[in-house]
Enzyme design. Structure first.
Site, mmCIF file in Angstrom:
data_model
loop_
_atom_site.group_PDB
_atom_site.id
_atom_site.type_symbol
_atom_site.label_atom_id
_atom_site.label_comp_id
_atom_site.label_asym_id
_atom_site.label_seq_id
_atom_site.Cartn_x
_atom_site.Cartn_y
_atom_site.Cartn_z
ATOM 1 N N GLU A 183 -9.379 67.719 -19.578
ATOM 2 C CA GLU A 183 -8.783 68.136 -18.325
ATOM 3 C C GLU A 183 -9.731 67.730 -17.204
ATOM 4 O O GLU A 183 -10.924 68.045 -17.268
ATOM 5 C CB GLU A 183 -8.562 69.649 -18.293
ATOM 6 C CG GLU A 183 -7.872 70.128 -17.031
ATOM 7 C CD GLU A 183 -7.658 71.630 -16.995
ATOM 8 O OE1 GLU A 183 -7.164 72.123 -15.966
ATOM 9 O OE2 GLU A 183 -8.004 72.308 -17.979
ATOM 10 N N ARG B 114 -16.762 73.750 -32.386
ATOM 11 C CA ARG B 114 -17.290 73.205 -31.136
ATOM 12 C C ARG B 114 -18.820 73.174 -31.215
ATOM 13 O O ARG B 114 -19.428 73.877 -32.026
ATOM 14 C CB ARG B 114 -16.850 74.052 -29.938
ATOM 15 C CG ARG B 114 -17.322 75.485 -29.989
ATOM 16 C CD ARG B 114 -16.926 76.264 -28.740
ATOM 17 N NE ARG B 114 -17.731 75.870 -27.595
ATOM 18 C CZ ARG B 114 -17.688 76.494 -26.428
ATOM 19 N NH1 ARG B 114 -16.870 77.510 -26.232
ATOM 20 N NH2 ARG B 114 -18.458 76.107 -25.429
ATOM 21 N N LYS C 126 -17.315 74.746 -18.832
ATOM 22 C CA LYS C 126 -17.195 73.976 -17.590
ATOM 23 C C LYS C 126 -17.126 74.899 -16.371
ATOM 24 O O LYS C 126 -17.621 74.558 -15.302
ATOM 25 C CB LYS C 126 -15.962 73.070 -17.644
ATOM 26 C CG LYS C 126 -16.223 71.732 -18.293
ATOM 27 C CD LYS C 126 -15.174 70.702 -17.948
ATOM 28 C CE LYS C 126 -13.879 70.932 -18.630
ATOM 29 N NZ LYS C 126 -12.912 69.824 -18.437
#
Length: 560
Positions: free
Chosen positions: A38, A263, A273
């Protein structure tokens, strides 16, 4: 990157085994993966793991990988992030087969939403976001159906069309999938699939004022592109039933499969983020590419190489279990990558002047110095030597402790690539601080001359004073004081755990040959570590160096 090179994925890669089985069984004919960021921030080292996994997996099996931007939220996204992501993927050594945006498919997503409405599988809800959240229930209690859940398909089509035409304000209505409010999986309790956002989109401008939710858009995008293995991190595991529901109920001709892996969590940093953006916005750091940041651009500016990052990502493997990787493991791979590449030179970070009293005044000689003692192919260079030099303040002690072998009054040491010198006199200022040493040298002890008359236990580095190049050095410590990425149980936020000593800036000197050092050029400074020429702050005749990593670590790669 050449698709025939460096394509070995880690042996601890269960997704690779799935791919092998799918090809062998004929379930797929060609592997198609995608990296779907994104564009609401810069990529970090965790994204590098995903990039390497998706691109290298497809490369190994002669498949394809798309770079696709999931740009479904115009409020948070920006073209700056799009361009930075492209740069990072290219820098890591990969090239995409297709470049796409979720916004490329907004028209088809809208049509698929209409299909769901006609099938009685989606409805317009007038409840607020808070009301919807409260009605979803808990992990142990079912949700409460919306009072608008039983609207007719005709009414829903009309309302959804009005939403698209801009007739309602933000938050006034949403479109929800109609699945099962009593499902044990909260994600299946009539999730929102479209919301109203009156905002300019970086790609589509003002063409739309309704935007699909990521969980709805993502499976449709994968299906349109023919993705065979949709690889994502474990937090999306509970979303997989909805992913499969969307593909099936939207009647997508291609059926992708989602697979989840762990992850990357790295000690002493944050991988959110949102939190990284907070560090930038609140000026805790000087931008997304601050060398203390775990962003790919920050690591690049600090001096990491794509080869080191790819090797690190392969080594940590792909598994289902959560875990935290020691940051020293990443440092191990940059040391391994640079040890045969980097020019080994000398730099003085905290200068102390030395006058060699018996060396002829006005004389300069040039000494030979190897460029890398482990790589003879790198050759040698000439460095000047004269009566005045700089050494490190730490290489002198007026009253040394036992087993201190560097310079102190009456002691003799070797100057790297040069001569033996002996400290004869200490000069102090009015505050009693040592500001200068006066030493003598033995001309018979020149490095490389074969002198064997006596031995000294200490070797120190130095810079000739008259041709020394002023330089700035940035030394880094971890940005976060402990290993947790989250706010702790006492409510202490990650900003309260920022290391106040994460950056130390020093002014010193480097050899004259480094006056025109190029941006991103890497060096090993004797005893100090590996350094990179900062691409933003270096100036002609005054380079700025970021320390990438120290020379040694307690990390044992064989036990990782």
């Amino acid at each position: 990157m050449d698709k025939t090179s460096e394509n070995k994925t880690s042996s601890s890669n269960f997704i690779k085994n799935i791919v092998i089985d799918d090809l062998a069984a004929g379930r797929v004919k060609e592997i198609v993966t995608r990296f779907p960021p994104e564009p609401n921030g810069y990529l970090h080292i965790g994204h590098a793991k995903s990039i390497c996994l998706n691109f290298e997996l497809a490369d190994e099996f002669k498949g394809r990988t798309n770079l696709r931007f999931d740009d479904t939220n115009p409020v948070k996204e920006d073209v700056e992030y799009v361009e930075s992501i492209k740069q990072d993927v290219k820098w890591l050594g990969f090239d995409w087969d297709g470049l796409f945006f979720a916004s490329d498919y907004f028209g088809e997503m809208y049509e698929r939403a209409l299909l769901l409405i006609r099938k009685g599988l989606a409805y317009v809800d007038d409840q607020s976001a808070d009301e919807i959240r409260e009605s979803r229930g808990t992990l142990t209690e079912p949700g409460k159906p919306s009072p608008y859940r039983d609207r007719s398909p005709e009414d829903n089509l009309a309302l959804f069309g009005s939403m698209k035409n801009g007739e309602f304000a933000n938050g006034e209505k949403v479109l929800r999938a109609k699945i099962d409010m009593a499902s044990p999986n909260v994600n299946m309790r009539d999730p929102v699939i479209y919301r109203i956002v009156h905002a300019h989109h970086h790609n589509t401008g003002d063409a739309w004022c309704i935007y699909p939710m990521y969980a709805f858009a993502h499976p449709i995008e994968d299906a349109i592109e023919g993705v065979t293995h949709s690889i994502c991190t474990l937090e999306f595991e509970d979303q997989r039933p909805f992913y499969d529901w969307v593909v099936a109920q939207c009647e997508m001709p291609s059926v992708p499969r989602q697979y989840e892996f762990n992850r990357l969590n790295l000690t002493n940093t944050v991988m959110s983020k949102r939190k990284l953006k907070q560090l930038v916005d609140e000026k805790v750091v000087d931008g997304w590419d601050d060398p203390r940041m775990p962003t790919i651009s920050g690591l690049r500016r600090k001096g990491y190489t794509p080869e080191a990052i790819r090797a690190f990502c392969r080594e940590i493997g792909v598994a289902k279990s959560y875990g935290v990787v020691d940051e020293r493991m990443l440092e191990h791979f940059i040391r391994e990558d640079l040890k045969l590449k980097a020019l080994r030179t000398m730099a003085v970070l905290r200068p102390l002047k030395v006058v060699i009293t018996n060396y002829p005044e006005g004389q300069t000689e040039w000494l030979d110095a190897e460029n890398n003692s482990e790589n003879e192919e790198m050759g040698s260079r000439s460095i000047p030597f004269s009566r005045e030099i700089y050494i490190e303040q730490d290489d002198f002690m007026e009253v040394p402790p036992p087993k201190y072998f560097r310079l102190f009054p009456g002691n003799e040491v070797r100057l790297k690539h040069a001569y033996f010198i002996k400290c004869e006199e200490v000069v102090k200022n009015e505050a009693g601080e040592v500001v200068e040493l006066r030493c003598t040298y033995d001309p018979e002890t020149k490095s490389g001359s074969g002198f064997t008359g006596r031995k000294v236990k200490g070797t120190i580095h130095w810079i000739e004073a008259s041709q020394a190049v002023p330089a700035e050095f940035r030394l880094f410590e971890p940005l976060i004081l402990d290993e947790s990425d989250e706010d702790d149980a006492e409510g202490k936020t990650f900003l309260e755990r920022i290391n106040p000593n994460s950056l130390e800036t020093l002014s010193g000197f480097v050899e004259p040959g480094m006056k025109e050092a190029a941006a991103q050029e890497k060096f090993q400074f004797f005893r100090h570590g590996y350094f990179n020429v900062d691409p933003k702050d270096s100036a002609p005749e005054r380079p700025a160096f970021n320390r990438i990593v120290s020379l040694k670590s307690s990390f044992d790669a064989s036990k990782a």
